[in-house]
Scaffold this motif. Structure first.
Motif, mmCIF file in Angstrom:
data_model
loop_
_atom_site.group_PDB
_atom_site.id
_atom_site.type_symbol
_atom_site.label_atom_id
_atom_site.label_comp_id
_atom_site.label_asym_id
_atom_site.label_seq_id
_atom_site.Cartn_x
_atom_site.Cartn_y
_atom_site.Cartn_z
ATOM 1 N N ASP A 219 0.748 -1.079 0.174
ATOM 2 C CA ASP A 219 -0.091 -0.188 0.056
ATOM 3 C C ASP A 219 1.012 1.356 0.197
ATOM 4 O O ASP A 219 0.551 2.210 -0.429
ATOM 5 N N TYR A 220 2.181 0.955 0.665
ATOM 6 C CA TYR A 220 2.789 2.199 0.839
ATOM 7 C C TYR A 220 4.345 2.063 0.696
ATOM 8 O O TYR A 220 4.769 0.960 1.267
ATOM 9 N N ALA A 221 4.996 3.012 0.086
ATOM 10 C CA ALA A 221 6.523 2.676 -0.085
ATOM 11 C C ALA A 221 7.296 3.919 0.296
ATOM 12 O O ALA A 221 6.809 4.930 0.239
ATOM 13 N N MET A 222 8.304 3.457 1.189
ATOM 14 C CA MET A 222 9.049 4.648 1.841
ATOM 15 C C MET A 222 9.870 5.468 0.640
ATOM 16 O O MET A 222 10.274 4.877 -0.012
ATOM 17 N N ILE A 223 9.769 6.801 0.805
ATOM 18 C CA ILE A 223 10.384 7.960 -0.320
ATOM 19 C C ILE A 223 11.667 7.378 -0.316
ATOM 20 O O ILE A 223 12.218 7.462 -1.536
ATOM 21 N N ASP A 224 12.409 7.281 0.783
ATOM 22 C CA ASP A 224 13.853 7.199 0.758
ATOM 23 C C ASP A 224 14.307 5.819 0.101
ATOM 24 O O ASP A 224 14.050 4.787 0.232
ATOM 25 N N CYS B 286 5.298 11.639 6.609
ATOM 26 C CA CYS B 286 4.065 11.289 6.091
ATOM 27 C C CYS B 286 3.843 11.654 4.531
ATOM 28 O O CYS B 286 2.733 11.474 4.103
ATOM 29 N N ASP B 287 4.825 12.504 4.075
ATOM 30 C CA ASP B 287 4.752 12.910 2.520
ATOM 31 C C ASP B 287 4.429 11.620 1.605
ATOM 32 O O ASP B 287 3.926 11.666 0.661
ATOM 33 N N ASP B 288 5.480 10.637 2.022
ATOM 34 C CA ASP B 288 5.414 9.506 0.987
ATOM 35 C C ASP B 288 4.189 8.847 1.326
ATOM 36 O O ASP B 288 3.707 8.054 0.214
ATOM 37 N N GLN B 289 3.460 8.786 2.305
ATOM 38 C CA GLN B 289 2.314 8.084 2.778
ATOM 39 C C GLN B 289 1.159 8.579 1.828
ATOM 40 O O GLN B 289 0.252 8.139 1.338
ATOM 41 N N GLU B 290 1.243 9.928 1.914
ATOM 42 C CA GLU B 290 0.188 10.580 1.136
ATOM 43 C C GLU B 290 0.419 10.635 -0.371
ATOM 44 O O GLU B 290 -0.467 10.351 -1.228
ATOM 45 N N TYR B 291 1.671 10.601 -0.835
ATOM 46 C CA TYR B 291 1.685 10.309 -2.087
ATOM 47 C C TYR B 291 1.569 8.873 -2.598
ATOM 48 O O TYR B 291 0.868 8.760 -3.749
ATOM 49 N N SER B 292 1.629 7.793 -1.682
ATOM 50 C CA SER B 292 1.131 6.582 -2.084
ATOM 51 C C SER B 292 -0.308 6.409 -2.321
ATOM 52 O O SER B 292 -0.754 5.628 -2.975
ATOM 53 N N ILE B 293 -1.028 7.105 -1.352
ATOM 54 C CA ILE B 293 -2.309 7.237 -1.158
ATOM 55 C C ILE B 293 -2.965 8.014 -2.787
ATOM 56 O O ILE B 293 -3.700 7.328 -3.712
ATOM 57 N N ARG B 294 -2.165 8.736 -2.996
ATOM 58 C CA ARG B 294 -2.629 9.583 -4.360
ATOM 59 C C ARG B 294 -2.392 8.592 -5.527
ATOM 60 O O ARG B 294 -3.019 8.536 -6.496
ATOM 61 N N ILE B 295 -1.213 7.935 -5.489
ATOM 62 C CA ILE B 295 -0.832 6.936 -6.814
ATOM 63 C C ILE B 295 -1.894 5.722 -6.717
ATOM 64 O O ILE B 295 -2.403 5.536 -7.859
ATOM 65 N N ARG B 296 -2.421 5.168 -5.692
ATOM 66 C CA ARG B 296 -3.274 4.191 -5.754
ATOM 67 C C ARG B 296 -4.458 4.701 -5.945
ATOM 68 O O ARG B 296 -5.381 4.070 -6.607
ATOM 69 N N ARG B 297 -4.944 5.763 -5.614
ATOM 70 C CA ARG B 297 -6.465 6.122 -5.809
ATOM 71 C C ARG B 297 -6.672 6.790 -7.408
ATOM 72 O O ARG B 297 -7.765 6.921 -7.974
ATOM 73 N N ALA B 298 -5.411 6.832 -8.003
ATOM 74 C CA ALA B 298 -5.225 7.174 -9.579
ATOM 75 C C ALA B 298 -5.428 5.960 -10.234
ATOM 76 O O ALA B 298 -5.458 5.999 -11.667
ATOM 77 N N GLY B 299 -5.425 4.919 -9.488
ATOM 78 C CA GLY B 299 -5.423 3.416 -10.304
ATOM 79 C C GLY B 299 -3.994 2.835 -10.534
ATOM 80 O O GLY B 299 -4.233 1.765 -11.190
ATOM 81 N N TYR B 300 -3.050 3.343 -9.981
ATOM 82 C CA TYR B 300 -1.753 2.588 -10.272
ATOM 83 C C TYR B 300 -1.370 1.728 -9.196
ATOM 84 O O TYR B 300 -1.900 1.787 -7.873
ATOM 85 N N LYS C 146 8.010 6.527 -11.724
ATOM 86 C CA LYS C 146 7.823 6.851 -12.908
ATOM 87 C C LYS C 146 7.632 8.510 -13.377
ATOM 88 O O LYS C 146 6.740 9.149 -12.518
ATOM 89 N N ALA C 147 8.536 9.169 -14.205
ATOM 90 C CA ALA C 147 8.453 10.373 -14.275
ATOM 91 C C ALA C 147 6.786 11.014 -14.935
ATOM 92 O O ALA C 147 6.295 11.969 -14.475
ATOM 93 N N ASP C 148 6.403 10.137 -15.688
ATOM 94 C CA ASP C 148 5.046 10.427 -16.101
ATOM 95 C C ASP C 148 3.962 10.461 -14.992
ATOM 96 O O ASP C 148 2.956 11.207 -15.065
ATOM 97 N N VAL C 149 4.139 9.608 -14.135
ATOM 98 C CA VAL C 149 3.363 9.615 -13.165
ATOM 99 C C VAL C 149 3.172 10.829 -12.182
ATOM 100 O O VAL C 149 2.305 11.540 -11.730
ATOM 101 N N VAL C 150 4.494 11.436 -11.873
ATOM 102 C CA VAL C 150 4.906 12.522 -11.203
ATOM 103 C C VAL C 150 4.186 13.699 -12.169
ATOM 104 O O VAL C 150 3.686 14.588 -11.560
ATOM 105 N N ARG C 151 4.375 13.609 -13.258
ATOM 106 C CA ARG C 151 3.956 14.862 -14.074
ATOM 107 C C ARG C 151 2.232 14.783 -14.124
ATOM 108 O O ARG C 151 1.656 15.923 -14.138
ATOM 109 N N GLN C 152 1.654 13.662 -14.007
ATOM 110 C CA GLN C 152 0.398 13.350 -13.975
ATOM 111 C C GLN C 152 -0.234 14.007 -12.580
ATOM 112 O O GLN C 152 -1.353 14.674 -12.405
#
Length: 288
Positions: A144-149, A172-186, A154-160
């Motif tokens: 569900d969550y990957a530590m950012i360190d 918790c910035d990485d936790q929020e980003y992981s949620i954002r990624i999964r909610r986008a269907g990735y 993928k750069a295309d996902v960051v762009r999106q």
């Protein structure tokens, strides 16, 4: 391997450790295309040292005017990388972790063979608000969550989806980003290959000075997450988690009053939407 990787290193007042970290990045069997080092307004000679590296070994340095935390610095570097429009991946690094020569090569090979858009070296699943760490005996797995360190994104996902939220500062910035990624269907994965040597210079122990400010930012940023990505189940888990930590501090901590105060202030600031560097980790004084 023709994959283009932008390595991002965030540093703050760890000059000698930073030198070792850079040496490990340069020793990668598959080197990154560019190394972007973001200095969070260090006062220990880091800026002067980095000025001697600018333009060498594909190193580009960014100097922040104030300490923006890991979230602000990573967001700045991601934005820089996106404007270059020259990278397939961002590899996010810290200045207190040393990577084996095979680290980047195995991350790239593994992410390109899987459906993952973010692949970390450490990660967890969530169960009622608690982290359940990835199985150490499974080399490559979905989480569900990957530590950012150490994570490759993928750069295309960051762009999106945009870069990390600067308002988080730390924690918790990485936790929020992981949620954002999964909610986008990735999907997110973790590669358990032991390719990183984490120095853990941020401090350890349950009731240390470091956990005072970390607990404040964790409480505040968890509140941000609930506001940004609300679900009833996660809200219940959040309440349980915060009450449990407050009771633990109130009963066991030698500095219980300050510890409870910091956590409650974190929750309150999160509710009010007060982000960024609000508490100085060095002085433990509020700056906003």
């Amino acid at each position: 391997m023709n994959t283009r990787v932008c390595a991002i290193v965030v540093t703050y007042n760890r000059l000698e450790t930073l030198k070792t970290a850079i040496a490990h990045i340069l020793a990668q069997t598959v080197p990154p295309t560019e190394i972007v080092i973001v200095d969070n307004n260090s006062t220990d000679g880091t800026k002067e040292y980095l000025q001697t590296l600018q333009g060498k070994n594909s190193i580009h340095c960014i100097y922040m005017e104030s300490n923006t935390g890991s979230a602000g610095a990573i967001a700045k570097a991601m934005t820089y990388g996106l404007t270059r429009n020259a990278y397939d991946y961002f590899w996010i690094l810290d200045d207190d972790t040393f990577y084996a020569p095979n680290a980047l090569k195995e991350l790239v090979e593994s992410i390109e063979e899987t459906p993952f858009v973010m692949l970390g070296l450490h990660g967890a699943n969530f169960k009622m608000g608690a982290k359940v760490h990835a199985d150490p005996n499974v080399r490559l797995q979905e989480i569900d969550y990957a530590m950012i360190d150490g994570a490759l994104i993928k750069a295309d996902v960051v762009r999106q989806l945009g870069p990390l939220c600067e308002e988080f500062f730390m924690m918790c910035d990485d936790q929020e980003y992981s949620i954002r990624i999964r909610r986008a269907g990735y999907r997110i994965g973790v590669l358990k290959n032991g390719a990183d040597d984490r120095q853990l210079l941020g401090g350890g122990g349950q009731f240390t000075k470091a956990t005072l400010w970390r607990n404040y930012y964790s409480a505040r940023n968890h509140t941000f997450i609930i506001k940004k990505h609300f679900s009833l189940l996660e809200f219940i888990a959040y309440l349980y988690h915060q009450v449990k930590l407050l009771l633990t501090a109130a009963i066991l901590a030698p500095d219980r009053f300050k510890r409870v105060q910091f956590r409650l202030l974190g929750i309150w600031h999160g509710i009010r939407g007060i982000g960024g560097r609000t508490l100085d980790p060095g002085t433990l004084k509020f700056v906003k």
